[in-house]
Design a protein around this motif. Sequence first.
Motif: not given
Length: 238
Positions: A107-128
């Motif tokens: 069920p783990s997931s990973e998302s990538l978002t871009t901020t207004l100033d152009g930086h990429a934020l990578r968010e990883v959700r880890r589950f067993p």
Amino acid sequence: MTLTVENAIHQAVETWNRLEVDEDTAEEMTEELAADLTAAAADGRSVTDYLGGDVEALATSWEVERGLLPVHQRLKETAFAAATGAAIPAFAALLFWWISASHLLDPSSESLTTTLDGHALREVRRFPDPGVPLMWLGWVACLLTAFFFVRRAVDESLQRPRDPARDATMRALTKALPLILLAAALVACAIGVFGAYVIGYYQLLFIAPVAPAGMIGTVAAGAAWVRHRTCPPVTAAL
């Protein structure tokens, strides 16, 4: 159709002839059977009741008791029966491994978002990953299933020719089968490690056919080895 004395004796003689009992011994056994059936009839018992309804089984058991029925190794038949019994558990074990290795249930997931100033934020959700414990539980279930499937398949293969060493073979196989299955599991693990570290990206194409073949082959060879140990090559009589 009611089984008569004549029919019973005829079937018994046919069985002894088919199993290649010498003529003098067959005549002696025929006279003994006729006397037993006559005595049973005098006591009011039918032929079917006395013989239990299976003349061939009785005739064969007489041969075994007298040491007349030779013991054959039947290694190919034993190996093939063990292989058929191990096939389904082997492919089921492969399926449980694939569920874990592919992270199908993770069920783990990973998302990538871009901020207004152009930086990429990578968010990883880890589950067993439930696929990992499922794989281990599945493997234990496959080992238990293989034990009963292989044992039953070999037993049935020895029942058909009424093998006189069937009981001895099954006792030996029951004792050795846990070690044989453990060896098969270790072979599969070795193939998996080889595929992961040597084959790499295409490991599934290698492991999918080779791992089940390795497990099935190990079980078949182990069963044949047990049969060979139980029934030496030299023809013996019980």
